[in-house]
Design a protein around this motif. Structure first.
Motif, short mmCIF file in Angstrom:
data_model
loop_
_atom_site.label_atom_id
_atom_site.label_comp_id
_atom_site.label_asym_id
_atom_site.label_seq_id
_atom_site.Cartn_x
_atom_site.Cartn_y
_atom_site.Cartn_z
N UNK A 119 0.71 -0.77 0.06
CA UNK A 119 -0.42 -0.03 0.49
C UNK A 119 0.46 0.97 0.11
N UNK A 120 0.52 1.95 -0.70
CA UNK A 120 0.94 3.70 -0.53
C UNK A 120 1.40 4.31 -2.13
N UNK A 121 1.29 5.37 -2.35
CA UNK A 121 1.62 5.93 -3.54
C UNK A 121 3.02 5.90 -4.99
N UNK A 122 3.99 4.78 -3.53
CA UNK A 122 4.86 4.25 -4.51
C UNK A 122 4.62 3.06 -5.26
N UNK A 123 3.97 2.47 -4.38
CA UNK A 123 3.23 1.10 -5.43
C UNK A 123 4.63 0.51 -5.47
N UNK A 124 4.75 0.10 -4.64
CA UNK A 124 5.87 -0.66 -4.62
C UNK A 124 5.77 -2.26 -4.24
N UNK A 125 6.76 -3.02 -5.00
CA UNK A 125 6.41 -4.74 -4.71
C UNK A 125 7.13 -4.92 -3.52
N UNK A 126 7.11 -5.98 -2.96
CA UNK A 126 8.36 -6.95 -2.40
C UNK A 126 8.38 -8.15 -2.49
N UNK A 127 9.64 -8.86 -2.64
CA UNK A 127 9.44 -10.82 -2.81
C UNK A 127 10.22 -10.88 -1.52
N UNK A 128 9.04 -11.99 -0.96
CA UNK A 128 9.98 -12.98 0.21
C UNK A 128 10.64 -14.51 -0.10
N UNK A 129 11.04 -14.80 0.49
CA UNK A 129 11.18 -15.98 0.13
C UNK A 129 12.23 -17.08 1.12
N UNK A 130 12.51 -18.03 1.90
CA UNK A 130 13.52 -18.48 2.11
C UNK A 130 13.03 -19.90 2.21
N UNK A 131 14.16 -20.47 2.81
CA UNK A 131 14.35 -21.92 3.68
C UNK A 131 15.32 -21.67 4.88
N UNK A 132 14.39 -23.36 5.68
CA UNK A 132 14.25 -22.63 6.71
C UNK A 132 14.24 -24.25 7.65
N UNK A 133 14.33 -25.13 8.44
CA UNK A 133 14.25 -26.22 9.13
C UNK A 133 14.15 -26.60 10.28
N UNK A 134 12.83 -26.85 10.71
CA UNK A 134 12.35 -27.16 12.48
C UNK A 134 13.13 -28.04 12.82
N UNK A 135 13.59 -27.88 14.21
CA UNK A 135 14.89 -28.31 15.00
C UNK A 135 13.41 -27.99 16.20
N UNK A 136 13.64 -29.77 17.61
CA UNK A 136 13.71 -29.51 18.71
C UNK A 136 14.73 -28.45 19.95
N UNK A 137 13.86 -27.69 19.92
CA UNK A 137 14.59 -26.58 20.69
C UNK A 137 15.04 -26.99 22.33
N UNK A 138 14.56 -28.12 22.44
CA UNK A 138 14.84 -28.50 24.18
C UNK A 138 14.19 -29.24 24.61
N UNK A 139 13.96 -30.15 25.86
CA UNK A 139 13.32 -31.77 26.56
C UNK A 139 12.27 -30.77 26.87
N UNK A 140 11.44 -29.56 26.29
CA UNK A 140 9.87 -29.45 27.08
C UNK A 140 9.52 -29.51 25.55
N UNK A 141 9.50 -30.63 24.90
CA UNK A 141 8.54 -30.97 23.68
C UNK A 141 8.84 -28.95 22.84
N UNK A 142 9.54 -28.25 22.61
CA UNK A 142 8.91 -27.20 22.17
C UNK A 142 10.05 -26.94 20.48
N UNK A 143 9.74 -26.21 20.14
CA UNK A 143 10.31 -26.55 18.87
C UNK A 143 10.37 -25.17 18.38
N UNK A 144 11.37 -24.55 17.99
CA UNK A 144 12.60 -23.76 16.91
C UNK A 144 12.40 -24.32 15.41
#
Lengths: 62, 156
Positions: free
Chosen positions: B25-50
């Protein structure tokens, strides 16, 4: 107008379609051709920002 | 926004708008692109994920979809350029200018500086602050050295 961001889980085939479409739009070649030439090392030392733009969308292992 | 995997240790792909430019949105009518790669891993012993970001491509484009600047980090694909960097595309440069770690929020802040307009600036500032604070809690690298002050962000 505000748009809500939705999160969609896609499968490998759909990911490939996204990659292929980007290849054709950005590099003017199919995803298969770019993958083949990239894997053959044709662009080593000659990578461009455009190549990286589509490579990030390529499914790993395909 | 699409993601390709929720499996632990399985490299995933994330993309805005199917990899296509997204209008801002905006008068400049800009554009963006966003792409990424990720990896899910176990963060700790409390069943949390990162979720670890393993590469990213963020781009700011003008209204005709000509690139202004690209922020890249793709160490696995270009071992000769393992560091985060930017390309000054508007000026035709393909050189790799080193940067620190760049967040999607950084790209959006730049877009605002270039004329994009948040629909609700107060909400934008709150989200920006919260996201940066959350990032700082779990990031293993590239954490801002000073607390983020939204009052100093380029919002006005």
């Amino acid at each position: 107008m505000t748009g809500r961001v939705t999160l969609e889980k896609i499968d490998a085939d759909e990911q490939w379609r996204i990659y292929d479409r980007a290849c054709r739009r950005v590099l003017r070649m199919s995803g298969v051709e770019f993958a083949r030439r990239w894997d053959a090392g044709e662009f080593v030392g000659e990578t461009t920002p455009e190549m990286m733009e589509v490579l990030v969308l390529r499914p790993r292992g395909r | 926004m699409t993601v390709s995997s929720y499996k632990v240790e399985d490299p995933g792909k994330l993309a805005f708008n199917g990899g296509r430019p997204t209008k801002l949105h905006g008068p400049e009518r800009l554009r963006i692109t966003c792409a990424m790669e990720y990896q899910i891993a176990s963060a700790d012993k409390r069943d949390l994920w990162k979720v670890h970001t393993t590469n990213y491509i963020y781009r700011l484009l003008d209204r005709s979809e000509n690139p202004i600047v690209d922020y890249h980090w793709h160490p696995d694909d270009t071992p000769d350029v393992p560091f985060p960097h930017l390309h000054l595309r508007k000026w035709g440069s393909r050189l790799h200018y080193p940067t620190g770690r760049v967040l999607v929020e950084d790209l959006l802040m730049l877009a605002v500086e270039h004329g994009a307009e948040p629909h609700d600036r107060a909400k934008w500032a709150r989200i920006l602050k919260r996201n940066r604070e959350n990032f700082a809690l779990g990031a293993t690298w590239g954490v801002p050295r000073v607390p983020f002050d939204p009052d100093r962000a380029p919002l006005t």
